[in-house]
Scaffold this active site. Structure first.
Site, PDB file in Angstrom:
ATOM      1  N   ASN A 157     -19.085 -36.073  88.763  1.00 19.60           N
ATOM      2  CA  ASN A 157     -20.569 -35.767  88.971  1.00 19.60           C
ATOM      3  C   ASN A 157     -21.269 -35.587  87.487  1.00 19.60           C
ATOM      4  O   ASN A 157     -22.587 -35.857  87.240  1.00 19.60           O
ATOM      5  CB  ASN A 157     -20.783 -34.534  89.726  1.00 19.60           C
ATOM      6  CG  ASN A 157     -19.998 -33.425  89.513  1.00 19.60           C
ATOM      7  OD1 ASN A 157     -19.167 -33.266  88.692  1.00 19.60           O
ATOM      8  ND2 ASN A 157     -20.614 -32.197  90.006  1.00 19.60           N
ATOM      9  N   LYS A 180      -7.394 -36.746  82.397  1.00 15.47           N
ATOM     10  CA  LYS A 180      -7.385 -37.820  83.407  1.00 15.47           C
ATOM     11  C   LYS A 180      -8.765 -37.473  84.160  1.00 15.47           C
ATOM     12  O   LYS A 180      -9.147 -36.474  84.812  1.00 15.47           O
ATOM     13  CB  LYS A 180      -6.520 -37.292  84.429  1.00 15.47           C
ATOM     14  CG  LYS A 180      -6.433 -38.543  85.547  1.00 15.47           C
ATOM     15  CD  LYS A 180      -5.901 -38.160  86.776  1.00 15.47           C
ATOM     16  CE  LYS A 180      -7.119 -37.769  87.434  1.00 15.47           C
ATOM     17  NZ  LYS A 180      -8.095 -38.787  88.024  1.00 15.47           N
ATOM     18  N   PRO A 181      -9.677 -38.600  84.040  1.00 17.78           N
ATOM     19  CA  PRO A 181     -10.946 -38.487  84.349  1.00 17.78           C
ATOM     20  C   PRO A 181     -11.011 -38.954  85.718  1.00 17.78           C
ATOM     21  O   PRO A 181      -9.804 -39.502  86.600  1.00 17.78           O
ATOM     22  CB  PRO A 181     -11.898 -39.575  83.807  1.00 17.78           C
ATOM     23  CG  PRO A 181     -10.921 -40.473  83.302  1.00 17.78           C
ATOM     24  CD  PRO A 181      -9.407 -39.752  83.017  1.00 17.78           C
ATOM     25  N   ALA A 182     -12.010 -38.724  86.652  1.00 17.62           N
ATOM     26  CA  ALA A 182     -12.342 -39.117  88.088  1.00 17.62           C
ATOM     27  C   ALA A 182     -12.273 -40.811  88.171  1.00 17.62           C
ATOM     28  O   ALA A 182     -12.775 -41.423  87.246  1.00 17.62           O
ATOM     29  CB  ALA A 182     -13.370 -38.662  88.669  1.00 17.62           C
ATOM     30  N   GLY A 233     -13.016 -29.537  90.026  1.00 17.11           N
ATOM     31  CA  GLY A 233     -12.994 -30.301  91.131  1.00 17.11           C
ATOM     32  C   GLY A 233     -13.270 -29.442  92.429  1.00 17.11           C
ATOM     33  O   GLY A 233     -13.686 -28.530  92.454  1.00 17.11           O
ATOM     34  N   SER A 234     -12.603 -30.074  93.372  1.00 16.18           N
ATOM     35  CA  SER A 234     -12.661 -29.397  94.688  1.00 16.18           C
ATOM     36  C   SER A 234     -11.677 -28.430  94.834  1.00 16.18           C
ATOM     37  O   SER A 234     -10.979 -28.166  94.300  1.00 16.18           O
ATOM     38  CB  SER A 234     -12.280 -30.508  96.044  1.00 16.18           C
ATOM     39  OG  SER A 234     -11.021 -30.789  95.731  1.00 16.18           O
ATOM     40  N   GLU A 255     -12.228 -24.808  88.166  1.00 12.54           N
ATOM     41  CA  GLU A 255     -13.636 -24.621  88.299  1.00 12.54           C
ATOM     42  C   GLU A 255     -13.993 -25.392  89.493  1.00 12.54           C
ATOM     43  O   GLU A 255     -13.779 -26.759  89.655  1.00 12.54           O
ATOM     44  CB  GLU A 255     -14.493 -25.202  87.000  1.00 12.54           C
ATOM     45  CG  GLU A 255     -15.872 -24.743  87.042  1.00 12.54           C
ATOM     46  CD  GLU A 255     -16.778 -25.535  87.985  1.00 12.54           C
ATOM     47  OE1 GLU A 255     -16.925 -25.119  89.187  1.00 12.54           O
ATOM     48  OE2 GLU A 255     -17.268 -26.593  87.322  1.00 12.54           O
ATOM     49  N   LEU A 256     -13.890 -24.752  90.900  1.00 13.72           N
ATOM     50  CA  LEU A 256     -13.899 -25.420  91.999  1.00 13.72           C
ATOM     51  C   LEU A 256     -15.267 -25.440  92.867  1.00 13.72           C
ATOM     52  O   LEU A 256     -16.209 -25.318  92.111  1.00 13.72           O
ATOM     53  CB  LEU A 256     -12.985 -24.659  92.940  1.00 13.72           C
ATOM     54  CG  LEU A 256     -11.262 -24.497  92.027  1.00 13.72           C
ATOM     55  CD1 LEU A 256     -10.498 -23.689  92.900  1.00 13.72           C
ATOM     56  CD2 LEU A 256     -10.913 -25.817  91.641  1.00 13.72           C
ATOM     57  N   CYS A 289     -21.514 -28.689  91.693  1.00 12.70           N
ATOM     58  CA  CYS A 289     -21.224 -27.489  92.486  1.00 12.70           C
ATOM     59  C   CYS A 289     -22.074 -26.269  92.278  1.00 12.70           C
ATOM     60  O   CYS A 289     -21.647 -25.315  92.943  1.00 12.70           O
ATOM     61  CB  CYS A 289     -19.589 -27.307  91.742  1.00 12.70           C
ATOM     62  SG  CYS A 289     -19.741 -27.449  90.166  1.00 12.70           S
ATOM     63  N   GLU A 390     -19.849 -27.474 101.271  1.00 13.28           N
ATOM     64  CA  GLU A 390     -20.729 -28.262 100.348  1.00 13.28           C
ATOM     65  C   GLU A 390     -21.107 -29.532 100.845  1.00 13.28           C
ATOM     66  O   GLU A 390     -20.382 -30.341 101.282  1.00 13.28           O
ATOM     67  CB  GLU A 390     -19.996 -28.622  98.968  1.00 13.28           C
ATOM     68  CG  GLU A 390     -20.008 -27.471  97.841  1.00 13.28           C
ATOM     69  CD  GLU A 390     -18.933 -27.604  96.763  1.00 13.28           C
ATOM     70  OE1 GLU A 390     -19.970 -27.776  95.810  1.00 13.28           O
ATOM     71  OE2 GLU A 390     -17.988 -28.362  96.969  1.00 13.28           O
TER      72      GLU A 390
HETATM   73  P1  ADP Z   1     -14.238 -34.692  94.286  1.00 15.66           P
HETATM   74  O1  ADP Z   1     -14.531 -34.371  95.801  1.00 15.66           O
HETATM   75  O2  ADP Z   1     -15.503 -34.259  93.501  1.00 15.66           O
HETATM   76  O3  ADP Z   1     -14.024 -36.157  93.864  1.00 15.66           O
HETATM   77  P2  ADP Z   1     -11.659 -33.856  93.775  1.00 15.66           P
HETATM   78  O4  ADP Z   1     -11.051 -32.418  93.783  1.00 15.66           O
HETATM   79  O5  ADP Z   1     -11.066 -34.748  94.892  1.00 15.66           O
HETATM   80  O6  ADP Z   1     -13.059 -33.681  93.799  1.00 15.66           O
HETATM   81  O7  ADP Z   1     -11.453 -34.736  92.318  1.00 15.66           O
HETATM   82  C1  ADP Z   1     -11.620 -34.141  91.102  1.00 15.66           C
HETATM   83  C2  ADP Z   1     -10.560 -34.598  90.306  1.00 15.66           C
HETATM   84  O8  ADP Z   1      -9.269 -34.316  90.501  1.00 15.66           O
HETATM   85  C3  ADP Z   1     -10.527 -36.218  90.105  1.00 15.66           C
HETATM   86  O9  ADP Z   1     -10.279 -36.491  88.561  1.00 15.66           O
HETATM   87  C4  ADP Z   1      -9.578 -36.718  91.032  1.00 15.66           C
HETATM   88  O10 ADP Z   1      -8.824 -37.906  90.683  1.00 15.66           O
HETATM   89  C5  ADP Z   1      -8.383 -35.433  90.695  1.00 15.66           C
HETATM   90  N1  ADP Z   1      -7.461 -35.278  91.967  1.00 15.66           N
HETATM   91  C6  ADP Z   1      -7.535 -35.531  93.258  1.00 15.66           C
HETATM   92  N2  ADP Z   1      -6.713 -35.414  94.110  1.00 15.66           N
HETATM   93  C7  ADP Z   1      -5.625 -34.964  93.307  1.00 15.66           C
HETATM   94  C8  ADP Z   1      -4.263 -34.316  93.151  1.00 15.66           C
HETATM   95  N3  ADP Z   1      -3.543 -34.127  94.245  1.00 15.66           N
HETATM   96  N4  ADP Z   1      -3.739 -33.965  91.949  1.00 15.66           N
HETATM   97  C9  ADP Z   1      -4.374 -34.036  90.818  1.00 15.66           C
HETATM   98  N5  ADP Z   1      -5.515 -34.407  90.491  1.00 15.66           N
HETATM   99  C10 ADP Z   1      -6.220 -34.878  91.891  1.00 15.66           C
END
Ligand code: ADP
Length: 487
Positions: A157, A180-182, A233-234, A255-256, A289, A390
């Protein structure tokens, strides 16, 4: 349309100062969420790529850690300046891969640069302490030392800022980092990596690897050389990472998710509250978030507030982010639009009343089906999905309250505790409510509280750790003491 210059459009991982393919040869396409047009191909790596990046970071660490803070600050400040010089290019790249309006992308580039700039200066103030001992012939010397190799896993985001607010302080403290980016937004991350190189940050101090999140996350947490993982992330993934971090007792910042309440009291400046909500809720199409998910308005100003809000929201221009005047771009992917649609349908089926938006729109020919009209819903109730999950979309659910006590009870009734907002002109209420909100961040008459100087972070299921301000430096140092005897 303008193109992103080739020097910022990277198709490799950045490992040890070299641009390389994935160890297993994998690759993935990155597409524009507004059009599905393929922008570039990036490597799709896994555990081996993460290990190589950690090797590179470990090799670069001794020289970087040994520098004075001022010596580290110099290339960091250069990185911040380069980001600002290349603001238009970075913003365009971000809009193309993530979807946010160009004006917001420009704002994010400046915000992202500010974290690096702030950290470069803050690194100079990693003071220790000389503590008087209880023995005449002893002193206690307290040192704050860099953790070593660190890692960051970041979301899509804020494709640049979520990286720099980890990377800036980590580097300023003397750590090296693997990012490691998304998967949705690797290009902005690689572009930041390219500018870090150009700024003269030594090879291996910043590494960026893309690919299988679980495999990369596992490799990072299985490696005892990685002393810290900072994750945004989540909550769901945060929990998984926390369990896996147990193995090496890897330090974490998490930061969730959030589920921000937004309270408007009878004594509020209603126009300011509407403006604050627009800024906070509809930024990034509601994919933040910290954005309000429960808007609670006191009876005396309820009608005025909802009328003005619905009018303002209906006027927000929907379209591809690069078009002039657009405030609402596409959502990031199909899953995201499907979730927003599900939440709105569920709410309406349970009695919520639509005051604006409520469905997907097609703002032009040739565009993908990921645009959701900015929405206002009245009378949300606790049984609706959007009351506790959310939505991550441009939807404002509003309901009425009567007393301050009721408002606080509703506001704090959430497992999350990231951001919260309220509007009042009563000074006593301002302090009372700010102290009573169980959230890490409170916007008091402020819909946009985030800034590099402030300690951003949550409580409860929104995680722990603080990013920004002087507090963030503690996330990247060990406190050590030397008991100095025989004086
Ligand atoms: P969103 O719902 O915002 O995509 P995520 O928590 O799924 O939130 O993703 C945030 C980051 O965490 C991303 O870089 C994603 O690739 C990474 N991610 C997702 N699943 C895992 C996992 N099991 N282990 C490590 N990183 C993860």
């Amino acid at each position: 349309m303008r193109h992103v210059p080739g020097d910022l459009l990277k198709g490799g991982h950045l490992v040890g100062g070299r641009w390389v393919g994935a160890a297993g040869g994998g690759a993935a396409e990155v597409a524009n969420p507004a059009t599905d047009e393929v922008l570039a191909t990036v490597p799709w790596g896994g555990g081996e790529d993460a290990r190589r990046a950690v090797d590179a970071a470990a090799a670069a660490l001794p020289e970087w850690r040994a520098r004075t803070a001022a010596e580290r600050a110099e290339p960091l400040r250069r990185l911040a300046s380069l980001m600002l010089e290349r603001r238009e290019d970075l913003a365009l790249l971000m809009t193309l891969e993530q979807g946010k309006p160009l004006a917001e992308a420009r704002g994010e580039v400046a915000y992202a640069a500010s974290f690096v700039d702030w950290a470069a200066e803050e690194g100079k103030r990693l003071y220790g302490e000389l503590v008087p001992s209880s023995h005449r012939d002893k002193r206690i010397l307290v040192l704050r030392q860099p953790l070593g190799v660190t890692a960051a896993i970041t979301p899509w985001n804020f494709p640049a800022a979520m990286i720099t607010r980890k990377l800036g302080p980590a580097l300023a403290a003397g750590c090296a980092m693997v990012v490691k980016p998304a998967p949705q937004t690797p290009l902005s991350a690689l572009a930041v990596g390219a500018l870090a190189e150009e700024a003269g940050i030594p090879p291996g101090v910043v590494n960026v690897v893309c690919g299988d999140a679980e495999a990369i996350g596992d490799a990072l947490l299985a490696d005892p050389r990685v002393r810290k993982l900072s994750f945004t992330g989540s909550t769901e993934v945060g929990r998984i990472l926390m369990a896996k971090a147990a193995r090496n007792l890897t330090r974490l910042s998490l930061e969730l998710g959030g589920h921000a309440p937004f309270l408007v009291f009878d004594d509020a400046d209603v126009d300011a509250a509407v403006a604050g909500l627009l800024a906070s809720k509809y930024r990034n199409m509601g994919q933040t978030c910290v954005c309000p998910n429960r808007i609670l308005v006191q009876g005396g100003v309820y009608e005025a507030f909802v009328d003005r809000l619905a009018g303002a929201v209906a006027a927000l221009k929907v379209g591809p982010g690069w078009e002039e005047g657009v405030r609402i771009g596409p959502l990031v992917d199909d899953e995201a639009v499907a979730k927003v649609e599900r939440h709105v349908r569920d709410a309406v089926s349970k009695g919520a009343r639509l005051r604006a938006g409520g469905e997907r729109v097609r703002p032009g020919a040739g565009l993908a089906d990921r645009f959701f009209a900015p929405t206002v819903l009245e009378d949300f109730t606790p049984d609706m999905e959007l009351s506790h999950e959310e939505t991550f979309g441009p939807v404002s659910p509003v309901r009425r309250f009567e007393t301050e006590e009721e408002a606080l009870e509703l506001a704090n009734d959430s497992p999350y505790g990231l951001a919260s907002y309220f509007y009042t002109r009563d000074a006593a209420r301002l302090i009372r409510v700010a102290e009573a909100l169980e959230y890490g961040i409170v916007g008091a008459n402020d819909g946009a509280p985030s800034t590099a100087q402030a300690p951003f972070g949550g409580v409860k299921h929104s995680g722990f750790g603080r990013e920004g301000g002087r507090y963030v430096m503690d996330e990247y140092v060990n406190v050590k003491y030397v008991s100095w005897g025989g004086l």
